[in-house]
Design a protein around this motif. Structure first.
Motif, short mmCIF file in Angstrom:
data_model
loop_
_atom_site.label_atom_id
_atom_site.label_comp_id
_atom_site.label_asym_id
_atom_site.label_seq_id
_atom_site.Cartn_x
_atom_site.Cartn_y
_atom_site.Cartn_z
N THR A 256 0.89 -1.16 0.00
CA THR A 256 0.00 0.00 0.00
C THR A 256 0.93 1.21 0.00
OG1 THR A 256 -1.65 -1.19 1.27
CG2 THR A 256 -1.81 1.21 1.28
N VAL A 257 0.83 2.03 -1.04
CA VAL A 257 1.79 3.13 -1.19
C VAL A 257 1.20 4.42 -0.63
CG1 VAL A 257 3.26 4.39 -2.80
CG2 VAL A 257 2.65 2.01 -3.29
N ILE A 258 1.91 5.00 0.31
CA ILE A 258 1.46 6.23 0.95
C ILE A 258 2.56 7.27 0.80
CG2 ILE A 258 0.55 7.27 3.07
CD1 ILE A 258 -0.02 4.40 4.07
N LYS A 259 2.20 8.40 0.20
CA LYS A 259 3.21 9.46 0.01
C LYS A 259 3.73 9.90 1.37
CE LYS A 259 2.81 13.96 -1.45
NZ LYS A 259 2.17 14.99 -2.28
N SER A 260 5.00 10.14 1.44
CA SER A 260 5.73 10.59 2.64
C SER A 260 5.91 9.47 3.66
CB SER A 260 5.07 11.80 3.31
OG SER A 260 3.90 11.41 3.99
N VAL A 261 5.35 8.30 3.40
CA VAL A 261 5.53 7.18 4.33
C VAL A 261 6.44 6.11 3.72
CG1 VAL A 261 4.36 5.30 5.57
CG2 VAL A 261 3.34 7.58 5.50
N ASN A 262 6.07 5.60 2.53
CA ASN A 262 6.90 4.54 1.95
C ASN A 262 7.14 4.72 0.44
OD1 ASN A 262 4.33 3.94 1.08
ND2 ASN A 262 4.45 1.75 1.51
N ASP A 263 6.80 5.87 -0.10
CA ASP A 263 6.96 6.05 -1.54
C ASP A 263 8.43 6.12 -1.97
OD1 ASP A 263 6.88 8.52 -0.17
OD2 ASP A 263 6.63 9.60 -2.05
#
Lengths: 553, 186
Positions: A256-263
């Protein structure tokens, strides 16, 4: 079958160029609203105004250029010819089930076998949370499950044949192998298990048991290659993959790609998959769906779309997997149409909206240890054009056998054999798959290759009814309705929560019946704690390709 | 009249109209590119039938995708006929996709997207605009002076447009040749 017409208010002047008009919903009150899809700053946005709750502008697609390219593959599907909800007027997102206006048959069916989970991920909206008012444990019976699968197989013009067992965490059900057997008995060929993999890491025999029952592959949550980005199963995933190896079950990694978290780790995830290419068949990147009420600033922090992920993968693989390698999901349609024209019967088709998903294939070049996208040695665009033309030719009265012979003679010209991975004969494989329906060689295709997919599920901020109407990822339900993903989860108060309440029991009742607390099954991080002492052998970032599983933990 | 016979009648009346070939000037040096402007329209039954009510019916029959292939070639006059090919034929593909729109301004469900030969997708605002986007061609072509050689030449453009079987038009092909154009290469 007309659209339900909705109230028209004067709208503020658009900031940007109008691309198209569609319908959406208000994120506050679910009112159906007119919405504009517009372009500014090289990106595509959705703009809508609720008379009661005001204006919303949301990033829809992170690149206008890619949006334009993808939209040329727009093809509406054959529809649901055996709807469970016959209605005259199209009123998406209401009355899903599938209704007579839905445009795609089921591409992948989901069955929730439990909504209990052994993790409590902050962004997840699928699991039962104790203490919340109206929290119900939902675990359909085996009879219910059999009925749901029969509803899937009864779809027309193409019966569903691909199914995902999902949750919660499905491995919490003791009868999971029996459930898989039931689904097989009902004639489903492809069964995948959506899991965090922890129980399979702890118990490798479980993977063997599930494989024997008929499991095809794992759909393994995997959000990053560091403990920070992937607290969920960073320490466990290598062991889950090792269980897969023992059981000969392929795995699809699902970040699950979340900007600022794991992108920043999308390339890293690909490298991890590359290291495990013997067992990892695919990666399915899923840009996050922002659920619940969220302020604009917060949405901007987390919002990421398909083109953004594609650009990051290009950057993070130093140009190995370029943006040009990606095609929208409905680009498969020319292949389907050609096979349909040749075989003269409806075929399984991925006719979702072009903005919903994208994909590509990459092959491992063992000499350089680099990934080669399929587009490096196949003129894929040219091939799709050619198939489109030949399907048209057959549908216009051309002799299908002569056309097929032309196809066989021509296919080599789309493949650069000097760049084709060693030992592979893609031309032969495509001829076998399209004309002879012989998929035995497709296994070889997968052997040193990976499918990279991307699927952006919607939320209330960016929901587009044109996308919803074409959705082909559906939920099977005990009331026999087959509900598109982006209704089921985007408006849970109308679908998921109601169904789970109707067919579930309260947490208190479940605890009483089972003699244990719901939280008793929560994972205690056993492997993480062991890993802290053995950093050299454990965890994704440091894992070797083959590591001996630990047992009895 | 059944829809098949109506479509068939309309296809028979389909033709190429208003074809014209122009150059930006009459005289060129032999080593410079010759810029030609070709325009023509597909008119008659096919065009007249390509309207929203017919798209609606075609969509119901799941006939949602049209492919139009246009081949343009140039020929130089040798003796009394235009028999000498100049340059290579050029193939242009245009597409139309019928889709179920959720545009709240439209009272009918089916609309069209036209994808031109440069793969630019456009949603027309009206039936007439859709017809124009799909069936009106205005293109510039570069010929090389060396393809013709020094001297005075008379050239024509030969155009062929073909399409497959559809609800609104049977499989067909139309062709036309432009009026001759005088070119002087020095």
């Amino acid at each position: 079958m007309a659209l339900i017409q909705i109230e028209h208010k004067t709208e503020p002047a658009l900031q940007g160029r109008l691309i198209r008009r569609t319908q959406s919903i208000c994120p506050d009150c679910n009112r159906i609203l007119p919405a504009n899809v517009i372009e500014h700053d090289g990106k595509v946005w959705m703009h809508k105004v609720c008379p009661q709750h005001g204006e919303v502008e949301e990033l829809y697609f992170g690149s206008y250029e890619m949006y334009q390219k993808f939209s040329t593959y727009w093809t509406d599907g054959k529809g649901a010819h055996a709807p469970n909800v016959p209605i005259d007027q199209c009123a998406c997102p209401m009355n899903c089930g599938l209704c007579s206006n839905h445009l795609s048959h089921t591409g992948l069916a989901n069955i929730i076998v439990t909504n209990r989970c052994d993790l409590t991920c902050w962004y997840c909206f699928f699991y039962v949370k104790k203490g919340l008012e109206g929290a119900y444990v939902y675990e359909p019976t085996q009879d219910h499950i059999r009925g749901m699968v029969r509803a899937l197989k009864a779809e027309r013009p193409v019966g569903g044949n691909s199914l995902q067992i999902t949750g919660g965490e499905p491995t919490l059900r003791d009868d999971l192998a029996d459930i898989i057997r039931i689904i097989r008995e009902e004639g489903v060929d492809h069964i995948q298990l959506n899991t965090n993999g922890i129980n399979l890491a702890l118990n490798p025999d479980l993977a063997i048991k599930l494989k024997e029952a008929g499991l095809s592959n794992l759909y393994l949550s995997f959000d990053g290659v560091s403990p920070r980005t992937n607290p969920k199963n960073h320490w466990e995933a290598p062991y889950t993959l090792d269980s897969c190896r023992k059981a000969h079950v392929g795995a699809v990694l699902v970040p699950t790609v979340i900007k600022s978290v794991n992108d920043h780790e999308l390339g890293g995830i690909l490298r991890f998959a590359q290291k495990n290419i013997d067992i990892v068949r695919a990666i399915s990147y899923q840009p996050v769906s922002l659920t619940g009420r969220m302020k604009k600033q917060e949405r901007e922090k987390y919002r990421i779309t398909i083109p953004d992920c594609i650009h990051r993968i290009e950057e993070q693989t130093e140009g190995e997997v370029t943006r040009d390698a990606w095609f929208p999901v409905p680009s498969c349609s020319p292949v389907t149409h050609f096979v349909e024209a040749f075989a003269r019967k409806p075929q399984y088709e991925l006719s979702i909206h072009f903005a919903c998903g994208a994909g590509t294939y990459v092959f491992l070049d063992e000499e350089s240890n680099k990934l080669i996208p399929m587009t490096s040695f196949v003129d894929l665009k040219g091939l799709l054009e050619y198939l489109d033309e030949k399907a048209d030719e057959i549908n216009s009265g051309g002799n299908r056998y002569i056309t097929a012979a032309k196809f066989m003679a021509k296919i080599g010209s789309f493949i650069d054999k000097t760049k084709q991975p060693k030992g592979m004969n893609l031309g032969k494989l495509l001829v076998n798959a399209t004309l002879k329906h012989d998929y035995s060689s497709v296994g070889q295709f997968h052997l040193k290759s990976m499918f990279l997919g991307m699927m952006h599920f919607q939320d209330k901020y960016n929901q587009d009814e044109e996308r919803l109407q074409r959705c082909d990822i559906h939920y099977l339900n005990p009331d026999m309705r087959i509900i598109p993903f982006c209704s089921f989860n985007v408006i849970p108060e109308w679908y998921r929560d109601r169904i789970q309440k109707k067919y579930g029991i309260t947490v208190e009742q479940w605890e009483k019946e089972h003699g244990e607390k719901l939280e008793a099954k929560l994972y205690k991080g056993t492997m993480r704690r062991l890993g802290a002492q053995q950093h050299d052998v454990m965890g994704c970032a440091t894992s070797a390709v083959h590591i001996e599983p630990i047992t009895g933990v | 009249m059944s829809h098949e016979s109506l479509a068939s009648k309309q296809a028979a009346s389909t033709r190429i109209g208003s074809i014209s070939l122009k150059a930006n000037r009459e005289s060129f040096l032999v080593d410079e590119p010759i810029k030609l402007s070709l325009s023509f329209q597909v008119v008659g039954g096919f065009r007249d039938n390509f309207t929203q009510p017919v798209w609606e019916e075609a969509y119901k029959a799941h006939d949602v995708s049209l492919r139009l292939t246009c081949t343009v070639s140039f020929a130089r006059k040798v003796g009394r006929v235009f028999s000498k090919k100049v340059g290579k034929p050029i193939r242009l593909v245009r597409k139309a996709r019928l889709f179920w729109t959720r545009n709240p301004e439209r009272f009918n469900k089916t609309w069209v997207m036209v994808i031109d030969e440069n793969e630019v997708p456009t949603l027309p605002k009206s039936d007439a605009e859709a017809q124009s986007m799909l069936l009106d061609f205005v293109r510039t072509f570069d010929l090389l002076g060396t393809d013709l050689g020094k001297g005075e030449h008379s050239i024509v453009a030969k155009v062929r447009v073909k399409w497959g079987q559809h609800y609104y038009v049977p499989k067909g092909m139309v062709g036309a040749t432009s009026p001759p154009l005088k070119i002087i290469c020095k």
